[in-house]
Design a protein around this motif. Sequence first.
Motif, PDB file in Angstrom:
ATOM      1  N   VAL A  38     -45.243  37.711  46.853  1.00  0.00           N
ATOM      2  CA  VAL A  38     -46.523  37.019  46.690  1.00  0.00           C
ATOM      3  C   VAL A  38     -47.340  37.236  47.966  1.00  0.00           C
ATOM      4  O   VAL A  38     -46.768  37.288  49.067  1.00  0.00           O
ATOM      5  N   PRO A  39     -48.667  37.380  47.884  1.00  0.00           N
ATOM      6  CA  PRO A  39     -49.464  37.505  49.108  1.00  0.00           C
ATOM      7  C   PRO A  39     -49.147  36.386  50.101  1.00  0.00           C
ATOM      8  O   PRO A  39     -49.039  35.223  49.733  1.00  0.00           O
ATOM      9  N   GLY A  40     -49.004  36.760  51.349  1.00  0.00           N
ATOM     10  CA  GLY A  40     -48.561  35.831  52.380  1.00  0.00           C
ATOM     11  C   GLY A  40     -47.261  36.343  52.981  1.00  0.00           C
ATOM     12  O   GLY A  40     -46.931  37.531  52.867  1.00  0.00           O
ATOM     13  N   PHE A  41     -46.508  35.453  53.621  1.00  0.00           N
ATOM     14  CA  PHE A  41     -45.296  35.875  54.335  1.00  0.00           C
ATOM     15  C   PHE A  41     -44.029  35.213  53.813  1.00  0.00           C
ATOM     16  O   PHE A  41     -42.930  35.648  54.134  1.00  0.00           O
ATOM     17  N   MET A  42     -44.158  34.189  53.003  1.00  0.00           N
ATOM     18  CA  MET A  42     -43.013  33.376  52.619  1.00  0.00           C
ATOM     19  C   MET A  42     -42.024  34.097  51.723  1.00  0.00           C
ATOM     20  O   MET A  42     -40.845  33.742  51.684  1.00  0.00           O
ATOM     21  N   THR A  43     -42.469  35.112  50.972  1.00  0.00           N
ATOM     22  CA  THR A  43     -41.552  35.790  50.042  1.00  0.00           C
ATOM     23  C   THR A  43     -41.291  37.240  50.427  1.00  0.00           C
ATOM     24  O   THR A  43     -40.660  37.966  49.662  1.00  0.00           O
TER      25      THR A  43
ATOM     26  N   GLY B   6     -49.404  22.095  48.326  1.00  0.00           N
ATOM     27  CA  GLY B   6     -50.248  23.205  48.764  1.00  0.00           C
ATOM     28  C   GLY B   6     -49.459  24.349  49.360  1.00  0.00           C
ATOM     29  O   GLY B   6     -48.230  24.356  49.405  1.00  0.00           O
ATOM     30  N   ASN B   7     -50.197  25.345  49.834  1.00  0.00           N
ATOM     31  CA  ASN B   7     -49.603  26.489  50.523  1.00  0.00           C
ATOM     32  C   ASN B   7     -49.149  26.087  51.917  1.00  0.00           C
ATOM     33  O   ASN B   7     -49.605  25.097  52.461  1.00  0.00           O
ATOM     34  N   PRO B   8     -48.256  26.861  52.555  1.00  0.00           N
ATOM     35  CA  PRO B   8     -47.670  28.135  52.106  1.00  0.00           C
ATOM     36  C   PRO B   8     -46.475  28.012  51.151  1.00  0.00           C
ATOM     37  O   PRO B   8     -46.057  29.013  50.582  1.00  0.00           O
ATOM     38  N   TYR B   9     -45.917  26.788  50.976  1.00  0.00           N
ATOM     39  CA  TYR B   9     -44.735  26.686  50.120  1.00  0.00           C
ATOM     40  C   TYR B   9     -45.009  27.139  48.689  1.00  0.00           C
ATOM     41  O   TYR B   9     -44.107  27.605  47.991  1.00  0.00           O
ATOM     42  N   GLN B  10     -46.270  27.030  48.251  1.00  0.00           N
ATOM     43  CA  GLN B  10     -46.574  27.445  46.886  1.00  0.00           C
ATOM     44  C   GLN B  10     -46.429  28.950  46.691  1.00  0.00           C
ATOM     45  O   GLN B  10     -46.333  29.416  45.557  1.00  0.00           O
TER      46      GLN B  10
ATOM     47  N   LEU C  52     -41.259  32.370  42.117  1.00  0.00           N
ATOM     48  CA  LEU C  52     -40.210  31.961  41.176  1.00  0.00           C
ATOM     49  C   LEU C  52     -40.756  31.759  39.769  1.00  0.00           C
ATOM     50  O   LEU C  52     -40.007  31.873  38.786  1.00  0.00           O
ATOM     51  N   ALA C  53     -42.057  31.473  39.648  1.00  0.00           N
ATOM     52  CA  ALA C  53     -42.663  31.361  38.318  1.00  0.00           C
ATOM     53  C   ALA C  53     -42.676  32.716  37.614  1.00  0.00           C
ATOM     54  O   ALA C  53     -42.664  32.780  36.372  1.00  0.00           O
ATOM     55  N   VAL C  54     -42.673  33.796  38.386  1.00  0.00           N
ATOM     56  CA  VAL C  54     -42.639  35.145  37.823  1.00  0.00           C
ATOM     57  C   VAL C  54     -41.197  35.653  37.733  1.00  0.00           C
ATOM     58  O   VAL C  54     -40.765  36.157  36.699  1.00  0.00           O
ATOM     59  N   HIS C  55     -40.460  35.484  38.823  1.00  0.00           N
ATOM     60  CA  HIS C  55     -39.067  35.967  38.877  1.00  0.00           C
ATOM     61  C   HIS C  55     -38.134  34.812  38.494  1.00  0.00           C
ATOM     62  O   HIS C  55     -37.415  34.254  39.327  1.00  0.00           O
TER      63      HIS C  55
ATOM     64  N   ASN D 231     -30.780  32.747  43.820  1.00  0.00           N
ATOM     65  CA  ASN D 231     -30.745  33.803  44.835  1.00  0.00           C
ATOM     66  C   ASN D 231     -31.758  33.533  45.950  1.00  0.00           C
ATOM     67  O   ASN D 231     -31.445  33.699  47.145  1.00  0.00           O
ATOM     68  N   VAL D 232     -32.957  33.118  45.574  1.00  0.00           N
ATOM     69  CA  VAL D 232     -33.996  32.845  46.568  1.00  0.00           C
ATOM     70  C   VAL D 232     -33.597  31.684  47.468  1.00  0.00           C
ATOM     71  O   VAL D 232     -33.708  31.760  48.703  1.00  0.00           O
TER      72      VAL D 232
END
Length: 323
Positions: free
Chosen positions: A141-146, A226-230, A236-239, A245-246
Amino acid sequence: MGVAQTDLPLDDLRTFRPAVAEPADFDEFWQRTLAESRALRTPPTLVPAVTPITEIIVEDLTFAGFGGEPIRAWVTRPRGHTPHPAVVEYIGYNGGRGIPGERLAWAAAGYVHVLMDTRGQGSGWGTGGDTPDPHGSDAAVPGFMTRGIADPDTYFYRRVFTDAALLIDTVCDFDFVDAGRVSVTGGSQGGGITLAAAALNPHVRTAMPDVPFLCHFRRSVELTPGNPYQEVERYLAVHRDRVENVFATLSYFDGVNFARRITAPALFSVALMDETVLPSSVFAAYNLCGSADRSIEVYAFNGHEGGLTAQWLRQTAWLAARL
């Protein structure tokens, strides 16, 4: 400013000790990670920064971080070579080290201040960063968390936390630093990095995490509005088949697991109207912190900005009593 009571009541927060997943090989993973990067360490460079500031020394530091890769930092310090205590500071999410001389308070108070750039970040706020992250990622996802979240070895924060721990080695080698009086601090993401650095490097004398991010990942991802946790929530909504695993990956980077290993004195802060970092996630790290000398400043009517300069004044008094 957030809305009132974004989380549990304060009395419940003070006794909140959740069961946070911890990998059986947590310590081995980090020992291996640090040993691999220390084996690639090269000498740092420290050169005068280009700045109109004349009464305080400002220098441009490049040191070897994860994988021996170059990481930038500003060193801001009082004049002279008498060894001073040092405060190493880590930066909030997607901020950078900025322009030399922007942060003078610690040096003006008699400390060597070292502000670490966060690799790959620096374009979300402030005045920029200077350190690339040369590693790619699988789907994210855009950002750094994933970034690299499918495996602990490839996760973004493995590199960042290693940079932070190895910076302490470099700072302790400077002849103008009293290596027995090195502290770490930072707000939000910087607070989470502070917890990791204090747990991973035994040279840390005190730790001062402010409104620390990256704690109790499971609760934070599930409940933070809110972000960044979102970013993780959207991933996870996609995968849909990668949930466990995450969270298994994130358990190697959870600030609660680092806090358990901290024995140095620690001063936390938390804001009860924080919608970016749940107060319960901060208290989870604080309540489970291994330090016998720990305290927490509570800002009941503040959001993620926390205590700002009021907290810095508390930190200076707290440090003076311990260093």
